[in-house]
Write a protein that holds these residues in place. Sequence first.
Motif, PDB file in Angstrom:
ATOM      1  N   ASP A   1      65.025  56.238 138.639  1.00 44.39           N
ATOM      2  CA  ASP A   1      65.172  55.177 137.648  1.00 44.39           C
ATOM      3  C   ASP A   1      63.941  55.117 136.739  1.00 44.39           C
ATOM      4  OD1 ASP A   1      66.995  52.623 137.146  1.00 44.39           O
ATOM      5  OD2 ASP A   1      64.904  51.997 136.911  1.00 44.39           O
TER       6      ASP A   1
ATOM      7  N   ARG B   1      63.886  52.779 143.879  1.00 46.19           N
ATOM      8  CA  ARG B   1      64.688  53.104 142.702  1.00 46.19           C
ATOM      9  C   ARG B   1      64.533  54.591 142.346  1.00 46.19           C
ATOM     10  NH1 ARG B   1      65.947  48.204 140.370  1.00 46.19           N
ATOM     11  NH2 ARG B   1      66.590  49.204 138.423  1.00 46.19           N
TER      12      ARG B   1
ATOM     13  N   GLU C   1      69.630  52.099 137.702  1.00 48.18           N
ATOM     14  CA  GLU C   1      70.204  51.368 136.581  1.00 48.18           C
ATOM     15  C   GLU C   1      70.032  52.112 135.262  1.00 48.18           C
ATOM     16  OE1 GLU C   1      71.936  48.686 136.992  1.00 48.18           O
ATOM     17  OE2 GLU C   1      71.495  48.473 139.138  1.00 48.18           O
ATOM     18  N   SER C   2      68.897  52.761 135.078  1.00 45.76           N
ATOM     19  CA  SER C   2      68.617  53.464 133.837  1.00 45.76           C
ATOM     20  C   SER C   2      67.889  54.759 134.164  1.00 45.76           C
ATOM     21  CB  SER C   2      67.756  52.594 132.903  1.00 45.76           C
ATOM     22  OG  SER C   2      67.437  53.288 131.712  1.00 45.76           O
TER      23      SER C   2
ATOM     24  N   ALA D   1      65.946  45.709 145.329  1.00 47.56           N
ATOM     25  CA  ALA D   1      65.960  46.659 144.221  1.00 47.56           C
ATOM     26  C   ALA D   1      64.669  47.450 144.138  1.00 47.56           C
ATOM     27  CB  ALA D   1      66.211  45.927 142.908  1.00 47.56           C
TER      28      ALA D   1
ATOM     29  N   ASN E   1      70.283  51.444 143.284  1.00 50.20           N
ATOM     30  CA  ASN E   1      69.315  50.832 142.356  1.00 50.20           C
ATOM     31  C   ASN E   1      69.029  51.682 141.123  1.00 50.20           C
ATOM     32  OD1 ASN E   1      68.938  48.557 144.062  1.00 50.20           O
ATOM     33  ND2 ASN E   1      67.469  49.724 145.292  1.00 50.20           N
TER      34      ASN E   1
ATOM     35  N   ALA F   1      75.282  57.573 140.640  1.00 48.89           N
ATOM     36  CA  ALA F   1      74.805  56.192 140.672  1.00 48.89           C
ATOM     37  C   ALA F   1      75.991  55.248 140.657  1.00 48.89           C
ATOM     38  CB  ALA F   1      73.897  55.920 139.476  1.00 48.89           C
ATOM     39  N   LYS F   2      75.702  53.993 140.992  1.00 48.29           N
ATOM     40  CA  LYS F   2      76.696  52.899 140.978  1.00 48.29           C
ATOM     41  C   LYS F   2      77.735  53.065 142.085  1.00 48.29           C
ATOM     42  CE  LYS F   2      74.899  51.279 137.134  1.00 48.29           C
ATOM     43  NZ  LYS F   2      74.037  50.091 137.110  1.00 48.29           N
TER      44      LYS F   2
END
Length: 415
Positions: free
Chosen positions: A230, A227, A373-374, A224, A371, A385-386
Motif C-alpha cells: 500500500d 499494509r 487500499e491504494s 489497518a 488493507n 486486494a479487497k
Amino acid sequence: MGSRGGDRERFDAAITGLGMLTPAGVGTAASWERIRQGAGTEAVKVPELADIAADFACQVLDFDAVAVLGRRRVGQFDRSSRLALAAAIEAVADSGLDPQTWDGARVGVVLGNGIGGAETWETQFRRLLDAGPRRVSPRLIPMLSSNMNAGYVSMEFGARGPSLVTATACASGTTAIGTARELLRSGACDVVITGGAEAPLTPSLIAGFSQMGALSRRNDDIRAASRPFDADRDGFVAAEGAAVLVLERAGDARARGARIRAMVSGYGASADAYHATAPDPEGKGAALALRAALRDAGVGPDEVDHVSAHGTATVINDVTEAHLIRDVLGDRPVVTSVKGVTGHSLSAAGAIEAAVAALTLAESFVPPTANLESLDPRIELDVVAKEGREMPVEVVVSNSFGFGGQNAVLLLTRS
C-alpha cells in the motif's frame, strides 16, 4: 513444464500434512478461513508493550496449550516450543501417518527458529536481576535454546532421523522446508516434519524493532496497520505463530493413498552480501534464489501463476520485492501477502506462507492482501486486494527474505 532442474532430475516432495497456529486462528482451517477473508490485521494491544511506540502485535489468541500438551508438560516449554509442538501434532495427524508404527530412524525434523525462547530469556533475566542467580530456573537453557523446538518435536514423535534448526532470520521457515526436501531427495529420510515457529513478542525485542523504525506505528488503527504494497504503509506488525508441514516423497505418498495438498518442486537460496538489515535495492541476491528455485523445478518464468510474497509492509522491502518479481517473472503472476492479516512472525512467516500456498493450489483460490487500499505506484504488479480470486493455479512461488541478506524461495506445484 520441464522435467529437469539444473543438472538434476525434478524432485517433488508431497505435502501430506499441515498444522498452523497463527494470529488468524488456531488450527489450519481457522487460519485459512481468516486469511481467505482478508478482513484486516489480527492485531491487539499488548499491555507489556505499553511503553513502546508500537504497543500492539499479532498474538495467537485462544491457544489452549494445556489442552494440547497437558498441564504437567506446559511449564517445561517456552511459548515458541508450545506453538511448534501444537502445529506439529496437528500436521502429523493431518498426514494420516502413525508415529506408533513408522520407522522413527527414517523420520527427520527440520524447523526454522531465529530467536529461540525469547519469553523464557526475558523472564529469567528479570528474575536474575531481582532475586539473584539461585532463583533462575534450571530449565532455562533447554527452554531458551533455539535447537529445542526441533528436539522436542523429535521426542514427541520418536523421530530419530536428522533433527535440525535453520536460522536465516525471516527466511528460516522457508529454509527449513527446502532443507527438509533435500533430506528426502538424498534418501536420508522417508518423512520429514518441517516448518517454523516463533514467539518474539517480548518488550526488549519489540523495543529493538521499534527503535530500528521497522514497525508500524499506526496505534490508533491497528486493524489497518499491516499494509503490504500500500502507498501508505509504514512498517510491519510483529507477530507470533507456527506452521508445520509433513513432507514425503511423492511416490511414497501416492502408494499409501495419502491426501496430497501440493508438491514442493523447487527451492533456491542466496545471500545479498549487502547490508545487515536492508535488502539489496537492486534485488540481485534475491533474484539468484528465485531463479535457482525455477531451475530446480524445471519451470519457466512464464509458467508461474501466483507469488506468495514476503510482503512485510516496510517501505523498502515491498518496492524491492515488486521489482524483483517483475524483473524475473514479468507481470503475469498474481501476487498476495498474507502479512496484512497475520502480521510478520519472523522465522515462522515463510512456513505459514508455504502452508497457505499449498492451500491456494489445492483450492484454486488466491487470498487477498488485507488493507491494500491504494497500490504504491512503483509496484507494477497484479496484487490481489479487497477480495480473493478464484482462478486456475498450477505453480506458486513463495518468497522469504531475512536480515543479513539471507534469501530463500520455494516453488510449489499442484499435486
